[in-house]
Design a protein around this motif. Structure first.
Motif, PDB file in Angstrom:
ATOM      1  N   GLY A   1       6.982  -4.330  11.748  1.00 43.87           N
ATOM      2  CA  GLY A   1       8.188  -3.885  11.059  1.00 43.87           C
ATOM      3  C   GLY A   1       7.908  -3.078   9.804  1.00 43.87           C
ATOM      4  N   LEU A   2       6.773  -2.377   9.767  1.00 46.78           N
ATOM      5  CA  LEU A   2       6.385  -1.603   8.596  1.00 46.78           C
ATOM      6  C   LEU A   2       6.332  -0.114   8.920  1.00 46.78           C
ATOM      7  CD1 LEU A   2       3.422  -3.823   7.311  1.00 46.78           C
ATOM      8  CD2 LEU A   2       5.795  -3.841   6.510  1.00 46.78           C
ATOM      9  N   SER A   3       6.599   0.693   7.916  1.00 41.59           N
ATOM     10  CA  SER A   3       6.482   2.152   8.052  1.00 41.59           C
ATOM     11  C   SER A   3       5.717   2.672   6.841  1.00 41.59           C
ATOM     12  CB  SER A   3       7.866   2.798   8.123  1.00 41.59           C
ATOM     13  OG  SER A   3       7.759   4.208   8.194  1.00 41.59           O
ATOM     14  N   LYS A   4       4.520   3.205   7.100  1.00 42.39           N
ATOM     15  CA  LYS A   4       3.663   3.705   6.035  1.00 42.39           C
ATOM     16  C   LYS A   4       3.023   5.025   6.455  1.00 42.39           C
ATOM     17  CE  LYS A   4       3.974   0.284   3.082  1.00 42.39           C
ATOM     18  NZ  LYS A   4       4.366   0.442   1.658  1.00 42.39           N
ATOM     19  N   PRO A   5       2.737   5.917   5.489  1.00 42.90           N
ATOM     20  CA  PRO A   5       1.956   7.118   5.824  1.00 42.90           C
ATOM     21  C   PRO A   5       0.592   6.692   6.376  1.00 42.90           C
ATOM     22  CG  PRO A   5       2.912   7.307   3.634  1.00 42.90           C
ATOM     23  CD  PRO A   5       3.129   5.892   4.067  1.00 42.90           C
ATOM     24  N   LEU A   6       0.173   7.327   7.463  1.00 43.01           N
ATOM     25  CA  LEU A   6      -1.105   7.010   8.086  1.00 43.01           C
ATOM     26  C   LEU A   6      -2.084   8.160   7.884  1.00 43.01           C
ATOM     27  CD1 LEU A   6       0.098   5.426  11.456  1.00 43.01           C
ATOM     28  CD2 LEU A   6      -0.803   4.239   9.453  1.00 43.01           C
ATOM     29  N   VAL A   7      -3.319   7.816   7.577  1.00 48.01           N
ATOM     30  CA  VAL A   7      -4.370   8.810   7.360  1.00 48.01           C
ATOM     31  C   VAL A   7      -5.551   8.463   8.254  1.00 48.01           C
ATOM     32  CG1 VAL A   7      -5.902   9.893   5.683  1.00 48.01           C
ATOM     33  CG2 VAL A   7      -3.667   9.016   4.946  1.00 48.01           C
ATOM     34  N   ARG A   8      -5.981   9.413   9.074  1.00 50.88           N
ATOM     35  CA  ARG A   8      -7.134   9.160   9.930  1.00 50.88           C
ATOM     36  C   ARG A   8      -8.406   9.183   9.081  1.00 50.88           C
ATOM     37  NH1 ARG A   8      -9.809  13.161  14.409  1.00 50.88           N
ATOM     38  NH2 ARG A   8     -11.439  11.734  15.125  1.00 50.88           N
ATOM     39  N   LEU A   9      -9.188   8.093   9.193  1.00 51.14           N
ATOM     40  CA  LEU A   9     -10.454   7.994   8.472  1.00 51.14           C
ATOM     41  C   LEU A   9     -11.405   7.187   9.357  1.00 51.14           C
ATOM     42  CD1 LEU A   9     -11.307   9.116   5.719  1.00 51.14           C
ATOM     43  CD2 LEU A   9     -10.859   6.888   4.722  1.00 51.14           C
ATOM     44  N   ASP A  10     -12.013   7.890  10.314  1.00 52.33           N
ATOM     45  CA  ASP A  10     -12.918   7.225  11.246  1.00 52.33           C
ATOM     46  C   ASP A  10     -14.347   7.698  11.006  1.00 52.33           C
ATOM     47  OD1 ASP A  10     -12.918   9.795  12.242  1.00 52.33           O
ATOM     48  OD2 ASP A  10     -11.962   9.290  14.138  1.00 52.33           O
ATOM     49  N   ALA A  11     -15.243   7.386  11.931  1.00 48.19           N
ATOM     50  CA  ALA A  11     -16.651   7.743  11.757  1.00 48.19           C
ATOM     51  C   ALA A  11     -16.848   9.250  11.650  1.00 48.19           C
ATOM     52  CB  ALA A  11     -17.471   7.185  12.922  1.00 48.19           C
ATOM     53  N   HIS A  12     -15.945  10.026  12.254  1.00 49.04           N
ATOM     54  CA  HIS A  12     -16.090  11.481  12.252  1.00 49.04           C
ATOM     55  C   HIS A  12     -15.424  12.145  11.053  1.00 49.04           C
ATOM     56  CE1 HIS A  12     -17.637  11.096  16.309  1.00 49.04           C
ATOM     57  NE2 HIS A  12     -16.556  10.410  16.657  1.00 49.04           N
ATOM     58  N   THR A  13     -14.561  11.427  10.364  1.00 44.26           N
ATOM     59  CA  THR A  13     -13.813  12.019   9.243  1.00 44.26           C
ATOM     60  C   THR A  13     -14.056  11.295   7.926  1.00 44.26           C
ATOM     61  OG1 THR A  13     -11.871  10.673   9.804  1.00 44.26           O
ATOM     62  CG2 THR A  13     -11.990  12.880  10.762  1.00 44.26           C
ATOM     63  N   MET A  14     -15.011  10.349   7.917  1.00 43.86           N
ATOM     64  CA  MET A  14     -15.239   9.558   6.707  1.00 43.86           C
ATOM     65  C   MET A  14     -15.729  10.417   5.542  1.00 43.86           C
ATOM     66  SD  MET A  14     -14.750   6.527   5.550  1.00 43.86           S
ATOM     67  CE  MET A  14     -14.547   5.489   6.997  1.00 43.86           C
TER      68      MET A  14
ATOM     69  N   ALA B   1       0.821  -1.210   0.000  1.00 44.03           N
ATOM     70  CA  ALA B   1       0.000   0.000   0.000  1.00 44.03           C
ATOM     71  C   ALA B   1       0.857   1.263   0.000  1.00 44.03           C
ATOM     72  CB  ALA B   1      -0.915  -0.007   1.225  1.00 44.03           C
ATOM     73  N   ASP B   2       0.346   2.309  -0.669  1.00 44.42           N
ATOM     74  CA  ASP B   2       0.997   3.620  -0.623  1.00 44.42           C
ATOM     75  C   ASP B   2       0.756   4.310   0.710  1.00 44.42           C
ATOM     76  OD1 ASP B   2       1.820   3.306  -3.275  1.00 44.42           O
ATOM     77  OD2 ASP B   2      -0.047   4.157  -4.046  1.00 44.42           O
ATOM     78  N   ALA B   3      -0.404   4.033   1.307  1.00 45.86           N
ATOM     79  CA  ALA B   3      -0.761   4.623   2.597  1.00 45.86           C
ATOM     80  C   ALA B   3      -1.758   3.711   3.283  1.00 45.86           C
ATOM     81  CB  ALA B   3      -1.353   6.015   2.412  1.00 45.86           C
ATOM     82  N   VAL B   4      -1.869   3.880   4.601  1.00 42.42           N
ATOM     83  CA  VAL B   4      -2.821   3.108   5.393  1.00 42.42           C
ATOM     84  C   VAL B   4      -3.792   4.084   6.050  1.00 42.42           C
ATOM     85  CG1 VAL B   4      -3.152   1.523   7.329  1.00 42.42           C
ATOM     86  CG2 VAL B   4      -1.160   1.266   5.833  1.00 42.42           C
ATOM     87  N   ALA B   5      -5.060   3.960   5.715  1.00 45.67           N
ATOM     88  CA  ALA B   5      -6.105   4.746   6.375  1.00 45.67           C
ATOM     89  C   ALA B   5      -6.630   3.938   7.549  1.00 45.67           C
ATOM     90  CB  ALA B   5      -7.227   5.072   5.394  1.00 45.67           C
ATOM     91  N   CYS B   6      -6.992   4.636   8.638  1.00 38.04           N
ATOM     92  CA  CYS B   6      -7.336   3.910   9.856  1.00 38.04           C
ATOM     93  C   CYS B   6      -8.191   4.771  10.769  1.00 38.04           C
ATOM     94  CB  CYS B   6      -6.065   3.482  10.588  1.00 38.04           C
ATOM     95  SG  CYS B   6      -4.965   4.862  10.993  1.00 38.04           S
TER      96      CYS B   6
ATOM     97  N   ARG C   1      -5.774  11.072  -3.257  1.00 38.55           N
ATOM     98  CA  ARG C   1      -4.367  11.306  -2.908  1.00 38.55           C
ATOM     99  C   ARG C   1      -3.544  10.023  -2.827  1.00 38.55           C
ATOM    100  NH1 ARG C   1      -3.620  12.987   1.961  1.00 38.55           N
ATOM    101  NH2 ARG C   1      -5.756  12.972   2.763  1.00 38.55           N
ATOM    102  N   HIS C   2      -4.212   8.875  -2.632  1.00 40.87           N
ATOM    103  CA  HIS C   2      -3.469   7.630  -2.429  1.00 40.87           C
ATOM    104  C   HIS C   2      -4.037   6.559  -3.356  1.00 40.87           C
ATOM    105  CE1 HIS C   2      -1.682   9.512   1.086  1.00 40.87           C
ATOM    106  NE2 HIS C   2      -2.895   9.809   1.508  1.00 40.87           N
ATOM    107  N   ALA C   3      -3.272   6.220  -4.388  1.00 40.89           N
ATOM    108  CA  ALA C   3      -3.759   5.269  -5.398  1.00 40.89           C
ATOM    109  C   ALA C   3      -3.951   3.877  -4.819  1.00 40.89           C
ATOM    110  CB  ALA C   3      -2.800   5.226  -6.582  1.00 40.89           C
ATOM    111  N   ARG C   4      -3.006   3.422  -4.030  1.00 43.64           N
ATOM    112  CA  ARG C   4      -3.068   2.068  -3.466  1.00 43.64           C
ATOM    113  C   ARG C   4      -3.262   2.208  -1.957  1.00 43.64           C
ATOM    114  NH1 ARG C   4      -0.752  -1.811  -6.739  1.00 43.64           N
ATOM    115  NH2 ARG C   4       0.345  -2.850  -5.050  1.00 43.64           N
ATOM    116  N   LEU C   5      -4.531   2.153  -1.556  1.00 47.62           N
ATOM    117  CA  LEU C   5      -4.904   2.482  -0.186  1.00 47.62           C
ATOM    118  C   LEU C   5      -5.366   1.235   0.565  1.00 47.62           C
ATOM    119  CD1 LEU C   5      -5.440   4.861   1.870  1.00 47.62           C
ATOM    120  CD2 LEU C   5      -7.820   4.767   1.073  1.00 47.62           C
ATOM    121  N   ALA C   6      -4.737   0.997   1.720  1.00 43.89           N
ATOM    122  CA  ALA C   6      -5.196  -0.055   2.627  1.00 43.89           C
ATOM    123  C   ALA C   6      -5.977   0.607   3.756  1.00 43.89           C
ATOM    124  CB  ALA C   6      -4.018  -0.836   3.194  1.00 43.89           C
ATOM    125  N   TYR C   7      -7.082  -0.007   4.141  1.00 39.79           N
ATOM    126  CA  TYR C   7      -7.870   0.550   5.242  1.00 39.79           C
ATOM    127  C   TYR C   7      -7.999  -0.497   6.344  1.00 39.79           C
ATOM    128  CZ  TYR C   7     -11.426   2.738   8.053  1.00 39.79           C
ATOM    129  OH  TYR C   7     -12.087   3.295   9.110  1.00 39.79           O
TER     130      TYR C   7
END
Length: 297
Positions: free
Chosen positions: A55-68, A36-41, A77-83
């Motif tokens: 052992g991973l380092s990825k950009p983190l993006v907050r995406l919860d019930a209040h920010t969905m 993934a390019d970034a991890v939303a969480c 912004r993130h082509a390959r996004l893991a959530y």
């Protein structure tokens, strides 16, 4: 939501994370998180700890019930996004469904990985019939919606599974006993895959008494269905004894205010509910030889 400008090669993965033991992460989940390019969480701190453990380092993006509502912007912004959610499979009583809807609307491929979830092992551990079951998620906290959901749960013949928070478990077990009958078989599982994992099985009234003193941890409640051919539901032929219910809730450790709110949730007017709760408290205090409380606290 405004149209999403889809990046080239865009893809979204929903990645289950362990509900307890971190060893439950799957090899496929590790592969996806690495790719993934970034991890939303939901919580960047909690997910950051998990990624460091892996052992991973990825950009983190907050995406919860209040920010969905920002899902479209995140997808741009993130082509390959893991959530990931805080634990378990995203979208099951957790944020995630809205992200899937946004990705589908933008024609972005979505893949949901199989993996950890709490209700399946709790259902199996309950020992109750599981060929057919209904997943309830979290019940409404009060009012007509809660009352109708409880009535529907009591009426169905298949097993029901629901989530509950520690500070509401006791009250919910009392409500379930009132709706389904005190003797309806059920189970409570807490802390799945952790050191203090526990499954307690018994009648709803027995479970309510057991957990009256409080409980900690993540919880799953499983309730047996109504026996086939049993058309006489609890409370169907005679009205609920609200005074007795108030006394039972107080004896179970609820405050006058909490009893008032629960009676209001059963359809009573607030003034009537408070009068019943206070009368029950005065009766309890008289039996104990003390002074009755004068305020709903």
């Amino acid at each position: 939501m405004e149209p999403v400008r889809v990046p080239e090669g865009a893809r979204v993965w929903l990645v289950p994370t362990p509900v307890g033991n971190l060893g439950d992460i799957t090899l496929r989940a590790l592969e996806v998180l690495k790719a993934a390019d970034a991890v939303a969480c939901e919580d960047t701190r909690r997910t950051g700890l998990l990624l460091r453990h892996l052992g991973l380092s990825k950009p983190l993006v907050r995406l919860d019930a209040h920010t969905m509502h920002r899902a479209g912007n995140v997808l741009e912004r993130h082509a390959r996004l893991a959530y990931v959610s805080d634990a378990g499979t995203p979208g099951i009583s957790d944020p995630g469904a809205e992200l899937v809807q946004a990705a589908v609307a933008a024609d972005i491929p979505v893949e949901v990985l199989p993996g950890a979830t709490a209700f399946v092992p709790a259902l199996v551990l309950s020992g109750l019939p599981n060929a057919r079951f209904t997943f309830e998620g979290f019940l409404p906290r009060g009012g007509r919606d809660r009352r109708e959901r409880l009535q529907a749960l009591a009426a169905r013949e298949e097993t029901s599974v629901l989530y509950e928070s520690p500070h509401r478990l006791h009250a919910t077990l009392l409500d379930l006993a009132s709706a389904c009958g005190k003797g309806r078989p059920a189970s409570v599982t807490r802390e799945l895959s952790k050191r203090f994992e526990e499954t307690r099985r018994g009648a709803l009234a027995e479970l309510a008494a057991h957990f009256a003193a409080g409980v900690r941890g993540e919880l799953v409640v499983v309730v047996a269905g109504r026996p086939a051919g049993d058309h006489a539901l609890p409370g169907a032929e005679e009205p609920t004894d609200h005074a007795a219910q108030a006394r039972a809730w107080l004896a179970g450790g609820l405050s006058v205010r909490e009893v008032r709110d629960r009676l209001t949730g059963l359809g009573l007017r607030k003034k009537e509910a408070y009068a019943l709760a206070l009368a029950a408290a005065e009766e309890q205090e008289a039996d104990d030889g003390g002074e009755a409380p004068r305020s709903p606290v």
